[in-house]
Design a protein around this motif. Structure first.
Motif, PDB file in Angstrom:
ATOM      1  N   PHE A 199       0.931   5.483   0.319  1.00  0.00           N
ATOM      2  CA  PHE A 199       0.188   6.651   0.791  1.00  0.00           C
ATOM      3  C   PHE A 199       0.959   7.924   0.459  1.00  0.00           C
ATOM      4  CE2 PHE A 199      -0.699   3.088   3.654  1.00  0.00           C
ATOM      5  CZ  PHE A 199      -2.082   3.015   3.555  1.00  0.00           C
TER       6      PHE A 199
ATOM      7  N   SER B 246       0.847  -1.198   0.000  1.00  0.00           N
ATOM      8  CA  SER B 246       0.000   0.000   0.000  1.00  0.00           C
ATOM      9  C   SER B 246       0.880   1.245   0.000  1.00  0.00           C
ATOM     10  CB  SER B 246      -0.927   0.018   1.221  1.00  0.00           C
ATOM     11  OG  SER B 246      -1.938  -0.967   1.111  1.00  0.00           O
TER      12      SER B 246
ATOM     13  N   THR C 258      -3.924   1.823  -1.821  1.00  0.00           N
ATOM     14  CA  THR C 258      -3.911   0.622  -0.971  1.00  0.00           C
ATOM     15  C   THR C 258      -4.212  -0.639  -1.779  1.00  0.00           C
ATOM     16  OG1 THR C 258      -6.259   0.835  -0.395  1.00  0.00           O
ATOM     17  CG2 THR C 258      -4.669   1.912   1.060  1.00  0.00           C
TER      18      THR C 258
ATOM     19  N   ILE D 145       1.600  11.770   1.247  1.00  0.00           N
ATOM     20  CA  ILE D 145       1.447  12.642   2.423  1.00  0.00           C
ATOM     21  C   ILE D 145       1.637  14.092   1.984  1.00  0.00           C
ATOM     22  CG2 ILE D 145       2.230  13.081   4.789  1.00  0.00           C
ATOM     23  CD1 ILE D 145       1.371  10.237   4.518  1.00  0.00           C
TER      24      ILE D 145
ATOM     25  N   PRO E 282      -0.618  15.812  -2.704  1.00  0.00           N
ATOM     26  CA  PRO E 282      -0.393  14.583  -3.467  1.00  0.00           C
ATOM     27  C   PRO E 282       0.395  14.864  -4.752  1.00  0.00           C
ATOM     28  CG  PRO E 282      -2.692  14.773  -2.811  1.00  0.00           C
ATOM     29  CD  PRO E 282      -2.056  16.091  -2.518  1.00  0.00           C
TER      30      PRO E 282
ATOM     31  N   ASN F 189      -5.188  10.980  -4.380  1.00  0.00           N
ATOM     32  CA  ASN F 189      -5.908  12.066  -3.711  1.00  0.00           C
ATOM     33  C   ASN F 189      -6.602  11.649  -2.424  1.00  0.00           C
ATOM     34  OD1 ASN F 189      -5.500  14.476  -5.216  1.00  0.00           O
ATOM     35  ND2 ASN F 189      -6.633  13.525  -6.904  1.00  0.00           N
ATOM     36  N   SER F 190      -6.668  10.365  -2.153  1.00  0.00           N
ATOM     37  CA  SER F 190      -7.208   9.929  -0.869  1.00  0.00           C
ATOM     38  C   SER F 190      -6.359   8.772  -0.362  1.00  0.00           C
ATOM     39  CB  SER F 190      -8.675   9.523  -0.997  1.00  0.00           C
ATOM     40  OG  SER F 190      -9.197   9.262   0.303  1.00  0.00           O
ATOM     41  N   TRP F 191      -6.453   8.515   0.918  1.00  0.00           N
ATOM     42  CA  TRP F 191      -5.589   7.496   1.533  1.00  0.00           C
ATOM     43  C   TRP F 191      -5.791   6.117   0.925  1.00  0.00           C
ATOM     44  CZ3 TRP F 191      -6.636   8.761   7.438  1.00  0.00           C
ATOM     45  CH2 TRP F 191      -6.119  10.019   7.736  1.00  0.00           C
ATOM     46  N   TRP F 192      -7.047   5.825   0.512  1.00  0.00           N
ATOM     47  CA  TRP F 192      -7.330   4.462   0.039  1.00  0.00           C
ATOM     48  C   TRP F 192      -6.814   4.218  -1.372  1.00  0.00           C
ATOM     49  CZ3 TRP F 192     -10.130   4.021  -4.411  1.00  0.00           C
ATOM     50  CH2 TRP F 192     -10.924   5.096  -4.794  1.00  0.00           C
TER      51      TRP F 192
END
Lengths: 212, 212
Positions: B157, B155, B186, B159, B162, B180-183
Motif C-alpha cells: 500500500f 499486499s 494487493t 501512503i 503515491p 493510485n488506489s489501495w487495491w
C-alpha cells in the motif's frame, strides 16, 4: 437516525464477516436478489437464505452448493479482478443502477482495505455502499452533504493523490486539509444531522459508524 | 518459513481482535513486558496474563482492573492521539528500540486502517511491526528486501502521494508502478524466499500473510 437511507433491491454478499448487525442483516433479508461471491453462498444457505447467483472463481464454494445451484453459477477465473468486482460487473451488466455490498470486511485486512477502495472504481457504473457490522463506507467523488446524526463517528480517507478538503459540521474541522495518511481523517464526529465535504477533483471514502 | 524474524521484548496489545493465531500468540506469551491499551488489559487478564502497564484514556477498561493495577496505569486524555500511539510513545520514551503491536485490527474498520497507517509515523522512533491473526504489517520508508517464502501472499500500500515502485520476485511485477488506489498493490505473491521493493522518497505499508 441510525438507518442508512440507501435503497437497492440487489445485495452482493462477499465472503468476509457474515452480517450480524441488524442494519446489514435487514438489507440481506429484504433483498430481492442476493449475489454471492464464491463461498459466501455456503454461509448464506447455512443462514436459511438462497443465492440468486454465485459469482467468482469458484475456488472455495462447496461442491454441494455448486451442484445444488449449478444453474446459478457465474464462473470467471480472470486474475485481474477479485470476486467482489466480478459480482459488481455482473450486477451492472444486468442493468441495475444501485447495489449494497455486505460481508466485504472482517477477514484478511488487505482484502478489507482493497475491497473498500474498489468502491471508487464502481461508482461510475452504479450507486454503491458497503455495509459492515460496524458502519458503512461510500465512495465520494464530488463535494456533497451526508445524512448523519449528532455524535456519529465519521472517518474520511483520501485515495490516490491527497486533495485538500474542507468540512462543515464535524467536531474536528477540515479546513483545506490534505489527508496525507490514512489515520489523518479518522475518528471525527458529526455535530448535527448532516455534515458536508467540499473539494475539487478528489477521491474519498467516507465511513459512518452505526449508532450502536 | 512462516515465522517472522522480528525480535522485541516488548509487546503493545491494542483493544481489537485478541491474538488467536499461533504467531501473534507466541509473541504475546514470550514478551517480557506487555503494554495494554485501555480495555485490552481486561482481555489479557482473562487470558491469564498480566499487563506491565495500561496506557490510554481509560474510558473502557473495567473498574476492577483499574483498581487491581492502579500502580500500572498511565492515563492520558490527549485527544490528538489514539491509544495505540500513546502506548508507542510510552515505550519509545522508556528507551526501547523495537516493539511488536498486536490486536490493532479486527473491530471497527476505520480503526484498523488508521492503526496500520500509523506504523509509518512510529518508524522514526523505533522498529515496529503490527501482527494480526492473518499476517503482519510493516512500515517501509526505503528500498529494501523482505524475508518471505514461495507462494506467500503479499499486499503493498502506498501512503500519501503515491510514488512509483518497482518489485523483484513478485508474481505480478511492479515496474515503476504508481499505486493510485489501495487495491492496486494487493493480492500479489512472492516467487522465492525473498522479494524486494525499490523506490525513491515513498511511504509504503507492506502486508505479508501467514502461511496458514
Amino acid at each position: 437516525m441510525n438507518q442508512i437511507k440507501f435503497k437497492s433491491n440487489v445485495v452482493i454478499l462477499c465472503d468476509g464477516a457474515f452480517p450480524e448487525h441488524p442494519i446489514p442483516l435487514s438489507y440481506l433479508k429484504n433483498a430481492e436478489q442476493i449475489i454471492c461471491c464464491d463461498a459466501a453462498a455456503d454461509k448464506l444457505i447455512e443462514h436459511g437464505m438462497t443465492p440468486a447467483y454465485i459469482v467468482g472463481d469458484m475456488d472455495s464454494v462447496s461442491e454441494k452448493t455448486k451442484s445444488d445451484f449449478a444453474d446459478r453459477i457465474v464462473s470467471s477465473t480472470d486474475q485481474e479482478t477479485n470476486d467482489q468486482t466480478k459480482a459488481v460487473d455482473f450486477v451492472s451488466k444486468r442493468g441495475f443502477k444501485s447495489v449494497v455490498i455486505l460481508g466485504a470486511t472482517g477477514k484478511r485486512e488487505d482484502h478489507t482495505i482493497g475491497n473498500i477502495s474498489l468502491l471508487l472504481d464502481y461508482a461510475s457504473k452504479l450507486d454503491v455502499v458497503s455495509i459492515s457490522n460496524s458502519g458503512y463506507f461510500q465512495p465520494v467523488l464530488k463535494s456533497q452533504k451526508f445524512d448523519s446524526f449528532k455524535g456519529q463517528q465519521v472517518s474520511i480517507f483520501s485515495i490516490g493523490n491527497p486533495t485538500p478538503v474542507t468540512s462543515q459540521n464535524l467536531k474536528y474541522p477540515l479546513n483545506n486539509t490534505t489527508l496525507n495518511s490514512w489515520w489523518m481523517g479518522t475518528l471525527n464526529e458529526c455535530l448535527s444531522n448532516t455534515f458536508s465535504l467540499e473539494f475539487s477533483n478528489g477521491r474519498f471514502i467516507v465511513f459512518q459508524k452505526f449508532d450502536v
